[in-house]
Motif scaffolding. Structure first.
Motif, mmCIF file in Angstrom:
data_model
loop_
_atom_site.group_PDB
_atom_site.id
_atom_site.type_symbol
_atom_site.label_atom_id
_atom_site.label_comp_id
_atom_site.label_asym_id
_atom_site.label_seq_id
_atom_site.Cartn_x
_atom_site.Cartn_y
_atom_site.Cartn_z
ATOM 1 N N UNK A 236 0.828 -1.203 0.000
ATOM 2 C CA UNK A 236 0.000 0.000 0.000
ATOM 3 C C UNK A 236 0.863 1.254 0.000
ATOM 4 N N UNK A 237 1.950 1.233 0.747
ATOM 5 C CA UNK A 237 2.838 2.401 0.784
ATOM 6 C C UNK A 237 3.366 2.725 -0.610
ATOM 7 N N UNK A 238 3.719 1.715 -1.368
ATOM 8 C CA UNK A 238 4.214 1.945 -2.731
ATOM 9 C C UNK A 238 3.098 2.456 -3.646
ATOM 10 N N UNK A 239 1.915 1.870 -3.499
ATOM 11 C CA UNK A 239 0.798 2.271 -4.355
ATOM 12 C C UNK A 239 0.376 3.714 -4.102
ATOM 13 N N UNK A 240 0.360 4.112 -2.838
ATOM 14 C CA UNK A 240 -0.164 5.441 -2.521
ATOM 15 C C UNK A 240 0.775 6.538 -2.994
ATOM 16 N N UNK A 241 2.046 6.221 -3.178
ATOM 17 C CA UNK A 241 2.968 7.222 -3.732
ATOM 18 C C UNK A 241 2.537 7.616 -5.147
ATOM 19 N N UNK A 242 2.074 6.650 -5.917
ATOM 20 C CA UNK A 242 1.565 6.955 -7.258
ATOM 21 C C UNK A 242 0.263 7.757 -7.173
ATOM 22 N N UNK A 243 -0.579 7.426 -6.187
ATOM 23 C CA UNK A 243 -1.833 8.160 -6.020
ATOM 24 C C UNK A 243 -1.570 9.616 -5.654
ATOM 25 N N UNK A 244 -0.549 9.860 -4.849
ATOM 26 C CA UNK A 244 -0.200 11.229 -4.460
ATOM 27 C C UNK A 244 0.226 12.021 -5.688
ATOM 28 N N UNK A 245 1.031 11.404 -6.548
ATOM 29 C CA UNK A 245 1.449 12.082 -7.780
ATOM 30 C C UNK A 245 0.252 12.371 -8.682
ATOM 31 N N UNK A 246 -0.703 11.437 -8.721
ATOM 32 C CA UNK A 246 -1.916 11.645 -9.520
ATOM 33 C C UNK A 246 -2.719 12.824 -8.984
ATOM 34 N N UNK A 247 -2.895 12.875 -7.660
ATOM 35 C CA UNK A 247 -3.662 13.971 -7.059
ATOM 36 C C UNK A 247 -2.989 15.317 -7.333
ATOM 37 N N UNK A 248 -1.679 15.361 -7.266
ATOM 38 C CA UNK A 248 -0.959 16.615 -7.523
ATOM 39 C C UNK A 248 -1.172 17.078 -8.963
ATOM 40 N N UNK A 249 -1.254 16.116 -9.885
ATOM 41 C CA UNK A 249 -1.413 16.473 -11.300
ATOM 42 C C UNK A 249 -2.775 17.099 -11.580
ATOM 43 N N UNK A 250 -3.736 16.899 -10.681
ATOM 44 C CA UNK A 250 -5.051 17.519 -10.866
ATOM 45 C C UNK A 250 -4.968 19.044 -10.821
ATOM 46 N N UNK A 251 -3.947 19.559 -10.135
ATOM 47 C CA UNK A 251 -3.849 21.001 -9.927
ATOM 48 C C UNK A 251 -2.935 21.635 -10.977
ATOM 49 N N UNK A 252 -3.238 21.345 -12.210
ATOM 50 C CA UNK A 252 -2.532 21.931 -13.342
ATOM 51 C C UNK A 252 -3.560 22.495 -14.305
ATOM 52 N N UNK A 253 -3.199 23.572 -14.949
ATOM 53 C CA UNK A 253 -4.074 24.131 -15.966
ATOM 54 C C UNK A 253 -4.213 23.132 -17.116
ATOM 55 N N UNK A 254 -5.410 22.970 -17.613
ATOM 56 C CA UNK A 254 -5.626 22.079 -18.748
ATOM 57 C C UNK A 254 -5.851 22.905 -20.005
ATOM 58 N N UNK A 255 -5.464 22.334 -21.127
ATOM 59 C CA UNK A 255 -5.693 23.007 -22.399
ATOM 60 C C UNK A 255 -7.178 22.985 -22.710
#
Length: 418
Positions: A236-255
């Motif tokens: 789970x610790x390894x999986x959630x690191x990817x989830x954190x990166x995914x959540x951070x990517x939500x806060x980017x301007x989209x085209x």
């Protein structure tokens, strides 16, 4: 108009301050000199800011609440922990229940040791949930400079006010001033998005990593080899690191782009797939959609709102049924004489039914006011209504709690679909 009034007023000196703060040491940062001219300018700035932040359809707070804070962020962060049964549930009194899965898995251990492991999982669950709640606080909007917990902060402090005053004095029209003001708020939003990504990728990631390390240390201190549980924690610790990166990517301007029109059955499938991805686990959904609905399309500009409405309905079903992630959901749909109809249904426990009919749906009404929509937690049906009404005012939503089932009906009743 306020801009014409502002231009017509003369500067008047004054020792009075607008919005006097409680902390006298911060007066310079938080207050502006009073006077008709300054008061008028402050009203203009406040009106534009309120639209930018709180407009019912396009406001920042509305979009953050509907698209991220309401379930999506917490669901993503909890998904792998729930799939490995690491999160204990909370009872009606706010206390953590026994983690029946791991209690059963450790059945061969001594009673005292099983209780100790269960206590550690309760501690872990409480600490993790608090981290996620803090993360959701970062994502809220504020106009108060003293509210340092929120990243999306848009205060009007004295230095900014003086800059805006010089701009207002130079430009010739309200349209020019509003355009420049919106550019400022947009620039502030860009800075906030950058800070938000950093908070998630650094602060939240480090705190969650430390929490997992603490749990592993506590489990290692037990007088038994908890091999399966430790492996679940490591995975789970390894999986959630990817989830954190995914959540951070939500806060980017989209085209900006407009997707193609899509049929309702297609969008139901996409919404179900998106919801599964967010939860990182399969959920039970049965679809009985009449083939005639394949002729009904949602215009590209409204596809996003329709998907969000369906995803929020699925989340509402799972969160409030009383059966948790195992809640079966049924989606049915058909053409009607004047349009089309969808029904999203799920079973509910008797306890949940009594709470529904005695509480929010005692009259069968759904609160769709902006204040209700901003409330985190609770039912998300108000947001669903507003998302669908942004597509067309002709779409109506009704609810029907029954003793063992909960129905949400979406109906479009006008001759032509917009």
């Amino acid at each position: 108009p306020l801009f014409v009034l502002y231009k017509s007023l003369k500067e008047v000196s004054s020792d009075t301050l607008i919005k006097q703060p409680q902390d006298p040491k911060r007066v310079a940062a938080l207050s502006v000199v009073a006077g008709d001219k300054n008061t008028t300018l402050l009203r203009m700035v406040t009106l534009v800011r309120n639209v930018f932040l709180h407009d019912d359809n396009l406001g920042l707070d509305r979009n953050l609440s509907a698209e991220i804070r309401h379930g999506f962020f917490s669901n993503l962060m909890r998904s792998h922990l729930e799939s490995h049964h690491l999160l204990s549930e909370i009872d009606d009194d706010g206390n953590y229940k026994r983690n029946d899965y791991w209690y059963s898995q450790n059945a061969l251990l001594a009673y005292n040791l099983r209780e100790k492991v269960d206590q550690e999982l309760s501690w872990f669950s409480g600490t993790f949930n608090k981290l996620i709640e803090n993360g959701e606080q970062w994502m809220k909007v504020t106009e108060d400079i003293q509210d340092t917990d929120r990243i999306f902060s848009f205060p009007v402090y004295v230095v900014l006010f003086e800059q805006l005053k010089r701009v207002a004095d130079k430009v010739d029209s309200a349209a020019q001033f509003v355009e420049l003001l919106l550019q400022h708020f947009s620039s502030s939003l860009d800075s906030a998005l950058t800070r938000m990504r950093e908070k998630i990728n650094v602060d939240l990631k480090d705190k969650i990593d430390s929490l997992f390390e603490d749990l592993l240390f506590r489990l290692a201190a037990q007088p038994a080899a908890l091999v399966d549980l430790v492996n679940a924690v490591l995975h789970t610790r390894n999986d959630i690191r990817e989830d954190i990166a995914t959540a951070a990517s939500w806060f980017e301007r989209t085209t900006d782009f407009e997707p193609a029109p899509r049929t309702i059955p297609y969008l139901i499938d996409i919404a179900a797939e998106c919801y599964e991805r967010v939860r990182a686990s399969h959920f039970k959904i049965e679809k009985a959609v009449h083939v005639g609905l394949s002729s009904i399309t949602i215009e590209g500009a409204h596809v996003k709102a329709f998907l969000l409405a369906l995803i929020n309905l699925f989340e509402n079903s799972v969160r409030h049924s009383g059966f948790g992630p195992s809640t079966p959901i049924n989606v049915s749909g058909e053409l009607t004489h004047d349009g089309w109809k969808l029904v999203v249904a799920n079973p509910i426990t008797e306890e949940k039914y009594l709470k529904l009919v005695e509480g929010p749906f005692a009259s069968g009404a759904i609160d769709t006011t902006l204040g209700a929509v901003r409330v985190e937690g609770g039912s998300g049906l108000g947001k669903v209504v507003n998302q669908l009404n942004s597509i067309s005012d002709a779409i109506t939503v009704s609810v029907e709690p029954q003793s063992s089932n909960f129905f949400v009906r979406i109906q479009y009743d006008t001759p032509t679909f917009c």
